[in-house]
Design an enzyme around this catalytic site. Structure first.
Site, PDB file in Angstrom:
ATOM      1  N   ASN A 396       0.945  -1.289  -0.075  1.00  0.00           N
ATOM      2  CA  ASN A 396       0.218   0.272  -0.413  1.00  0.00           C
ATOM      3  C   ASN A 396       0.735   1.251  -0.236  1.00  0.00           C
ATOM      4  OD1 ASN A 396      -1.761   2.162   0.607  1.00  0.00           O
ATOM      5  ND2 ASN A 396      -3.369   0.474   1.841  1.00  0.00           N
ATOM      6  N   ASP A 397       1.449   1.549   0.566  1.00  0.00           N
ATOM      7  CA  ASP A 397       1.744   2.879   0.896  1.00  0.00           C
ATOM      8  C   ASP A 397       3.563   2.733   0.185  1.00  0.00           C
ATOM      9  OD1 ASP A 397       0.631   3.166   3.950  1.00  0.00           O
ATOM     10  OD2 ASP A 397       2.027   2.230   4.729  1.00  0.00           O
ATOM     11  N   VAL A 398       3.869   1.496  -0.309  1.00  0.00           N
ATOM     12  CA  VAL A 398       5.015   1.998  -0.960  1.00  0.00           C
ATOM     13  C   VAL A 398       4.566   2.168  -3.045  1.00  0.00           C
ATOM     14  CG1 VAL A 398       6.607   0.176   0.010  1.00  0.00           C
ATOM     15  CG2 VAL A 398       4.788  -1.200  -2.065  1.00  0.00           C
TER      16      VAL A 398
END
Length: 470
Positions: A396-398
């Site tokens: 998600n964040d990456v």
């Protein structure tokens, strides 16, 4: 602590152990050679332990055997039972034990300096040993309490969101300055209150340094604490006059610091801000409408199978969600099926994917994904513009473009995969209700070329594999 008469070979044995530790680090730098590197480390540690036990009058043989049996038994059972998803918090827990061991050894040396060979004829601890002891206890205590907080955050027993205390930077700097001052005072004053104050303040600053750090930065925290544990061991090596501990601690400390620097560069974080704590902690919600009000498209396993069959290039981006569902083996099976159909399949690994350095590399290696199909961010990011499909599983964040566009985001400045440039995006996650570990909504969910595959990651990939077979 007296060496035996046959100690002339001890420096050579420790040198051999040190060379093996260096070879271990070299081997662990690549998944292809990691098993050999692990073996080198085990052999080196065995040589160091046996040499120390033979040449030092530490304790009686039954006491030593009992300690080894207890520690080895706990380690064996833990290694057999631990899940891959729990490895980050296990590593944090191990770091805490290294730090606590350094504190206990330092206190034992303070209480009985004659037994450790660090006292003069008058029983007063030598000045050099006081410096080593004070620094070793301080670093060990910081490592212990900081690792406990990291463990609680990684295990979900404490919020992954930054916990920001008022005036935290001034508080941290003041506490660190006071610890350094007390170590200096300890060289002149051997009273118990001085070493007790160093220990207590160091426990406190470890807590204060880690608690403001948010979930997105936890992989760097694990690496940083690894470095701290190494320096603590090296400092205790000087106190114990043990060359093997000095070498091992210095290798762990320096390699951990280098890894932290590399990861900070990959996340666009300042290295000094890592040391100070609280980096990436300015929590702010990402802008834009609430996710419940934004349109998104739901896809199915059949949709994904059909489009990937027709694709020329598929890039797979794994994340922590893949680890949680243990989907790495069936993911490799999906990749093998696509390759059999003539599709080019590559795996893209972000430096901080998962919750510790190398987490995704270990999982893919466990599933026997060929090493030449696994690429780091800087080596593959330019290929998304030509990719037919970006298949995001549990990450998600990456892949969040807020890192590039939203200055108020806690992940702003972190290099991310340019998945938004791919022709089609399949995003595997459990539900639309969850966000990444950093707590930031992701615009990729709502892009025109994105299909959300909402299900357990392993179950979804199994369904895709079945659809590909038919």
């Amino acid at each position: 602590m007296e060496l035996s008469a046959s100690s002339a070979w001890v420096p050579l044995a420790y040198l051999v152990a040190g060379v093996l530790f260096i070879m271990a680090l070299r081997g662990l730098s690549s998944p292809a050679s990691s098993r050999a590197g692990n073996r080198y480390g085990m052999i080196g540690m065995t040589i160091a332990m046996v040499t120390t036990l033979i040449t030092h009058g530490i304790a009686s043989l039954p006491e030593i055997a009992g300690a080894i049996a207890i520690g080895g038994g706990i380690g064996f059972v833990t290694a057999r039972r631990i899940k891959m998803t729990d490895m980050p918090q296990l590593v944090a827990a191990f770091h805490s034990l290294v730090g606590l061991a350094a504190v206990l050894v330092g206190l034992a040396a303070y209480l009985n300096p004659v037994a450790f060979g660090i006292a003069g004829a008058d029983g007063v601890i030598e000045t050099q040993s006081r410096v080593e002891m004070g620094l070793g206890i301080a670093i060990g205590a910081i490592t212990f309490s900081g690792s406990i907080i990291a463990f609680l955050k990684l295990a979900g027993k404490m919020s992954g969101s930054p916990i920001l205390l008022p005036g935290r930077h001034a508080l941290n700097l003041g506490t660190l300055a006071l610890i350094i001052g007390l170590v200096g005072c300890f060289t002149q004053d051997q009273d118990l209150w001085v070493i007790a104050a160093i220990t207590a303040l160091s426990f406190a600053i470890g807590f204060l340094l880690i608690i403001p750090i948010g979930g997105a930065d936890m992989p760097v925290v694990v690496s940083m604490l690894n470095s701290y544990s190494g320096w603590a061991a090296a400092a205790m090596g000087f106190t114990l006059h043990n060359t093997a501990m000095i070498i091992t601690g210095a290798l762990v400390g320096s390699s951990g610091a280098i890894l932290s620097y590399i990861m900070c560069k990959a996340m666009n974080r300042g290295f000094l801000s890592v040391i100070a704590g609280g980096f990436g902690a300015e929590a702010a919600a990402s802008g834009g409408p609430a996710k419940e009000q934004r349109p998104w498209k739901r896809g199915s396993a059949e949709d994904a199978a059909y489009i990937m069959k027709e694709a020329e290039t598929v890039i797979i981006i794994p994340g922590y969600g893949m680890a949680v569902s243990q989907a790495q083996h069936v993911l490799r099976e999906m990749g093998d099926q696509l390759k059999a159909l003539g599709v080019s399949v590559k795996y893209a690994i972000h430096p901080v994917a998962g919750r510790m350095p190398g987490h995704m590399n270990v999982l893919l290696a466990e599933a026997n994904v060929p090493y030449d199909e696994v690429f780091e961010l800087e080596d593959i990011n330019g290929e998304f513009a030509q990719a037919d499909v970006a298949f995001i599983i549990g990450a998600n964040d990456v892949v969040n473009p807020a890192a590039k566009t939203d200055k108020s985001s806690p992940i702003y400045g972190m290099p991310v995969f340019d998945v938004d440039k791919a022709k089609t995006i399949f995003f595997v996650k459990r539900s639309m209700g969850g966000v990444g570990y950093a707590g930031v909504d992701n615009d990729v969910f709502y892009m025109d070329q994105t299909m959300m595959l909402l299900a357990d990651a392993k179950k979804m990939v199994e369904d895709i594999v079945k659809a590909l077979a038919h």
